[in-house]
Design a protein around this motif. Structure first.
Motif, PDB file in Angstrom:
ATOM      1  N   VAL A 264       8.943 -10.173 -67.602  1.00  0.00           N
ATOM      2  CA  VAL A 264      10.137 -11.022 -67.693  1.00  0.00           C
ATOM      3  C   VAL A 264      11.378 -10.177 -67.910  1.00  0.00           C
ATOM      4  O   VAL A 264      12.409 -10.371 -67.249  1.00  0.00           O
ATOM      5  CB  VAL A 264       9.973 -12.047 -68.836  1.00  0.00           C
ATOM      6  CG1 VAL A 264      11.323 -12.691 -69.170  1.00  0.00           C
ATOM      7  CG2 VAL A 264       8.981 -13.132 -68.442  1.00  0.00           C
ATOM      8  N   ARG A 265      11.290  -9.210 -68.820  1.00  0.00           N
ATOM      9  CA  ARG A 265      12.439  -8.341 -69.071  1.00  0.00           C
ATOM     10  C   ARG A 265      12.795  -7.515 -67.835  1.00  0.00           C
ATOM     11  O   ARG A 265      13.963  -7.315 -67.527  1.00  0.00           O
ATOM     12  CB  ARG A 265      12.147  -7.420 -70.264  1.00  0.00           C
ATOM     13  CG  ARG A 265      12.217  -8.113 -71.611  1.00  0.00           C
ATOM     14  CD  ARG A 265      12.229  -7.087 -72.737  1.00  0.00           C
ATOM     15  NE  ARG A 265      10.970  -6.385 -72.829  1.00  0.00           N
ATOM     16  CZ  ARG A 265       9.949  -6.775 -73.594  1.00  0.00           C
ATOM     17  NH1 ARG A 265      10.068  -7.862 -74.332  1.00  0.00           N
ATOM     18  NH2 ARG A 265       8.832  -6.074 -73.639  1.00  0.00           N
ATOM     19  N   GLN A 266      11.774  -7.046 -67.127  1.00  0.00           N
ATOM     20  CA  GLN A 266      12.025  -6.231 -65.948  1.00  0.00           C
ATOM     21  C   GLN A 266      12.636  -7.060 -64.819  1.00  0.00           C
ATOM     22  O   GLN A 266      13.557  -6.601 -64.122  1.00  0.00           O
ATOM     23  CB  GLN A 266      10.725  -5.580 -65.470  1.00  0.00           C
ATOM     24  CG  GLN A 266      10.930  -4.512 -64.416  1.00  0.00           C
ATOM     25  CD  GLN A 266      11.745  -3.345 -64.938  1.00  0.00           C
ATOM     26  OE1 GLN A 266      11.491  -2.843 -66.031  1.00  0.00           O
ATOM     27  NE2 GLN A 266      12.724  -2.905 -64.170  1.00  0.00           N
ATOM     28  N   ILE A 267      12.148  -8.278 -64.628  1.00  0.00           N
ATOM     29  CA  ILE A 267      12.707  -9.157 -63.596  1.00  0.00           C
ATOM     30  C   ILE A 267      14.158  -9.488 -63.917  1.00  0.00           C
ATOM     31  O   ILE A 267      15.019  -9.502 -63.027  1.00  0.00           O
ATOM     32  CB  ILE A 267      11.868 -10.445 -63.467  1.00  0.00           C
ATOM     33  CG1 ILE A 267      10.496 -10.118 -62.858  1.00  0.00           C
ATOM     34  CG2 ILE A 267      12.583 -11.484 -62.608  1.00  0.00           C
ATOM     35  CD1 ILE A 267       9.550 -11.302 -62.816  1.00  0.00           C
ATOM     36  N   TYR A 268      14.427  -9.738 -65.187  1.00  0.00           N
ATOM     37  CA  TYR A 268      15.811 -10.026 -65.591  1.00  0.00           C
ATOM     38  C   TYR A 268      16.705  -8.832 -65.292  1.00  0.00           C
ATOM     39  O   TYR A 268      17.812  -8.985 -64.754  1.00  0.00           O
ATOM     40  CB  TYR A 268      15.860 -10.368 -67.079  1.00  0.00           C
ATOM     41  CG  TYR A 268      17.227 -10.828 -67.544  1.00  0.00           C
ATOM     42  CD1 TYR A 268      17.524 -12.197 -67.602  1.00  0.00           C
ATOM     43  CD2 TYR A 268      18.210  -9.918 -67.913  1.00  0.00           C
ATOM     44  CE1 TYR A 268      18.782 -12.630 -68.010  1.00  0.00           C
ATOM     45  CE2 TYR A 268      19.469 -10.348 -68.315  1.00  0.00           C
ATOM     46  CZ  TYR A 268      19.752 -11.701 -68.367  1.00  0.00           C
ATOM     47  OH  TYR A 268      20.995 -12.122 -68.769  1.00  0.00           O
ATOM     48  N   LYS A 269      16.226  -7.652 -65.625  1.00  0.00           N
ATOM     49  CA  LYS A 269      17.020  -6.442 -65.400  1.00  0.00           C
ATOM     50  C   LYS A 269      17.244  -6.186 -63.914  1.00  0.00           C
ATOM     51  O   LYS A 269      18.323  -5.767 -63.497  1.00  0.00           O
ATOM     52  CB  LYS A 269      16.322  -5.251 -66.043  1.00  0.00           C
ATOM     53  CG  LYS A 269      17.047  -3.924 -65.870  1.00  0.00           C
ATOM     54  CD  LYS A 269      16.294  -2.801 -66.557  1.00  0.00           C
ATOM     55  CE  LYS A 269      16.997  -1.464 -66.363  1.00  0.00           C
ATOM     56  NZ  LYS A 269      16.242  -0.349 -67.009  1.00  0.00           N
ATOM     57  N   ASP A 270      16.220  -6.457 -63.095  1.00  0.00           N
ATOM     58  CA  ASP A 270      16.297  -6.149 -61.667  1.00  0.00           C
ATOM     59  C   ASP A 270      17.074  -7.178 -60.859  1.00  0.00           C
ATOM     60  O   ASP A 270      17.747  -6.819 -59.889  1.00  0.00           O
ATOM     61  CB  ASP A 270      14.892  -6.020 -61.084  1.00  0.00           C
ATOM     62  CG  ASP A 270      14.183  -4.757 -61.547  1.00  0.00           C
ATOM     63  OD1 ASP A 270      14.870  -3.843 -62.039  1.00  0.00           O
ATOM     64  OD2 ASP A 270      12.948  -4.682 -61.425  1.00  0.00           O
TER      65      ASP A 270
ATOM     66  N   PRO B 120       9.974 -15.682 -73.908  1.00  0.00           N
ATOM     67  CA  PRO B 120       9.560 -15.482 -72.512  1.00  0.00           C
ATOM     68  C   PRO B 120       8.159 -16.023 -72.225  1.00  0.00           C
ATOM     69  O   PRO B 120       7.241 -15.855 -73.029  1.00  0.00           O
ATOM     70  CB  PRO B 120       9.595 -13.954 -72.345  1.00  0.00           C
ATOM     71  CG  PRO B 120      10.462 -13.466 -73.460  1.00  0.00           C
ATOM     72  CD  PRO B 120      10.249 -14.410 -74.595  1.00  0.00           C
ATOM     73  N   THR B 121       8.034 -16.684 -71.088  1.00  0.00           N
ATOM     74  CA  THR B 121       6.742 -17.156 -70.603  1.00  0.00           C
ATOM     75  C   THR B 121       6.648 -16.850 -69.115  1.00  0.00           C
ATOM     76  O   THR B 121       7.591 -16.336 -68.507  1.00  0.00           O
ATOM     77  CB  THR B 121       6.578 -18.678 -70.826  1.00  0.00           C
ATOM     78  OG1 THR B 121       7.508 -19.378 -69.983  1.00  0.00           O
ATOM     79  CG2 THR B 121       6.829 -19.049 -72.281  1.00  0.00           C
ATOM     80  N   SER B 122       5.516 -17.189 -68.531  1.00  0.00           N
ATOM     81  CA  SER B 122       5.333 -16.953 -67.097  1.00  0.00           C
ATOM     82  C   SER B 122       6.190 -17.892 -66.249  1.00  0.00           C
ATOM     83  O   SER B 122       6.275 -17.719 -65.033  1.00  0.00           O
ATOM     84  CB  SER B 122       3.855 -17.125 -66.727  1.00  0.00           C
ATOM     85  OG  SER B 122       3.398 -18.422 -67.087  1.00  0.00           O
ATOM     86  N   HIS B 123       6.822 -18.895 -66.887  1.00  0.00           N
ATOM     87  CA  HIS B 123       7.673 -19.844 -66.154  1.00  0.00           C
ATOM     88  C   HIS B 123       9.142 -19.705 -66.553  1.00  0.00           C
ATOM     89  O   HIS B 123       9.928 -20.634 -66.335  1.00  0.00           O
ATOM     90  CB  HIS B 123       7.209 -21.278 -66.416  1.00  0.00           C
ATOM     91  CG  HIS B 123       5.802 -21.556 -65.953  1.00  0.00           C
ATOM     92  ND1 HIS B 123       5.492 -21.815 -64.633  1.00  0.00           N
ATOM     93  CD2 HIS B 123       4.632 -21.573 -66.637  1.00  0.00           C
ATOM     94  CE1 HIS B 123       4.183 -22.007 -64.519  1.00  0.00           C
ATOM     95  NE2 HIS B 123       3.639 -21.859 -65.713  1.00  0.00           N
ATOM     96  N   THR B 124       9.514 -18.548 -67.080  1.00  0.00           N
ATOM     97  CA  THR B 124      10.892 -18.327 -67.525  1.00  0.00           C
ATOM     98  C   THR B 124      11.896 -18.505 -66.396  1.00  0.00           C
ATOM     99  O   THR B 124      12.982 -19.046 -66.594  1.00  0.00           O
ATOM    100  CB  THR B 124      11.028 -16.921 -68.137  1.00  0.00           C
ATOM    101  OG1 THR B 124      10.219 -16.844 -69.308  1.00  0.00           O
ATOM    102  CG2 THR B 124      12.475 -16.605 -68.488  1.00  0.00           C
TER     103      THR B 124
END
Length: 271
Positions: free
Chosen positions: A192-198, A225-229
Motif C-alpha cells: 500500500v505504501r509503495q503504490i501510494y508512493k508510485d 491500510p488494507t488490500s482494498h485501500t
C-alpha cells in the motif's frame, strides 16, 4: 598523578580507535575523533579531571570499546569491506554522523523496494504477456471488460497507452489487482505504501489522475491500510481508461494492424 595517567591511557585508546576507523573508511568520523584527541591533549596540559568526569569518561570508553569490538567482529566475519561501503560510525559517540545500523536499515528498505518493483514489472510487463490470437483479439471490440479480462488484451492495450504517455493507468490498475490477492497484513501495508508512493503522490512521475474526493478517501484509508485501500481510485482509473483510451485504441492503426497481422498468420498445424 592518577588522573594524568588515566588521560594518557585514554589518549592512546582513542588513537587506536582512529586507526580502526581509518581502516573502515569513515573519513568524517576520523575528523571528529582527531578533534577529540586534540581536546584531550589540551586537557593533559591544562587541567586534571575531577572524579565524576573520570567516571563518566570511563563509561564512555567502555561503550566505545564494546561498539568497536562488535563492528570489527562483523567485518571479520564478512571479509574485507570496500572503502565505499557503509562506515562503522559507532566509534563516534557524539552521533554526528550516520550510524552503520541506520545504513543497514536503509539498505533493507532499498532491497524491499527493488524486490517489489521487480515483482510489479513481472506482473505487468506487456512485453512478456501472451501473444493474442485472432478470435480473441476480435472480441475486444465488444466491451472494455472483455479486453481487460484477456491477458493478451491487457498487454496490447498497455503498449498503446505507452504511446499516449498514460501507461501508468494500467500499471496502477494491475498493482491494485495484485494487492487484492495479498492476505499477509505486513506485506499488504508495504505494498500500500509503495503504490501510494508510485502512483498517488504528487511527487511521483507516474502519478495517476484522481479527483479530490477519491484522494480524501485514500488519505483516510492510509490510516489503516488494507488490500482494498485503493478500491475507489482503481475504479476511477478503470472508468477513465474505458471512456477515454479504450475507444481511441479500438479506432487506432495499432489495433487494425494487429488484426491484419493475426489474420495473415498461417494456421497452426497439428503435430
Amino acid at each position: 598523578m592518577t588522573d594524568t595517567c588515566l588521560l594518557v591511557i585514554m589518549f592512546w585508546t582513542e588513537l587506536i580507535a582512529v586507526c580502526c576507523i581509518v581502516l573502515s573508511g569513515c573519513v568524517f568520523s576520523c575528523i571528529v575523533c582527531l578533534s577529540y584527541i586534540f581536546s584531550m591533549m589540551l586537557c593533559l596540559g591544562l587541567q586534571p579531571m575531577g572524579s565524576e568526569r573520570v567516571e563518566m569518561r570511563k563509561r564512555q570508553m567502555q561503550v566505545h570499546q564494546e561498539a568497536a569490538a562488535s563492528v570489527l567482529q562483523t567485518q571479520h566475519g564478512m571479509g574485507n569491506t570496500p572503502t565505499n561501503a557503509s562506515n562503522a560510525c559507532c566509534f563516534c559517540w557524539c552521533c554526528c554522523c550516520s550510524c552503520s545500523c541506520l545504513t543497514v536499515r536503509a539498505e533493507d528498505e532499498r532491497i524491499k523496494k527493488n524486490t517489489y518493483e521487480r515483482r510489479a514489472e513481472e506482473i505487468a510487463n506487456c512485453d512478456d504477456s501472451p501473444k493474442p490470437i485472432l478470435e480473441d483479439a476480435m472480441t475486444w471490440t465488444m466491451s472494455f471488460e472483455r479486453l481487460m479480462k484477456s491477458s493478451a488484451g491487457r498487454g496490447c492495450f498497455r503498449q498503446f497507452l505507452r504511446t499516449e504517455f498514460s501507461e501508468e493507468n494500467m500499471m496502477f490498475w494491475l498493482a491494485c489487482e495484485e494487492l487484492k490477492k495479498e492476505t499477509n497484513k505486513t506485506v499488504v501495508e508495504d505494498k500500500v505504501r509503495q503504490i501510494y508512493k508510485d502512483f498517488i503522490s504528487i511527487l511521483s512521475p507516474k502519478e495517476v489522475s484522481l479527483d479530490s474526493r477519491v484522494r480524501d478517501v485514500i488519505n483516510k484509508n492510509m490510516l489503516e491500510p488494507t488490500s482494498h485501500t485503493f478500491e475507489d481510485a482503481q475504479q476511477q482509473i478503470y472508468t477513465l481508461m474505458q471512456r477515454d483510451s479504450y475507444p481511441r485504441y479500438m479506432n487506432s492503426t495499432a489495433y487494425a494492424e494487429l488484426l491484419q497481422d493475426l489474420a495473415e498468420q498461417p494456421p497452426a498445424t497439428e503435430p
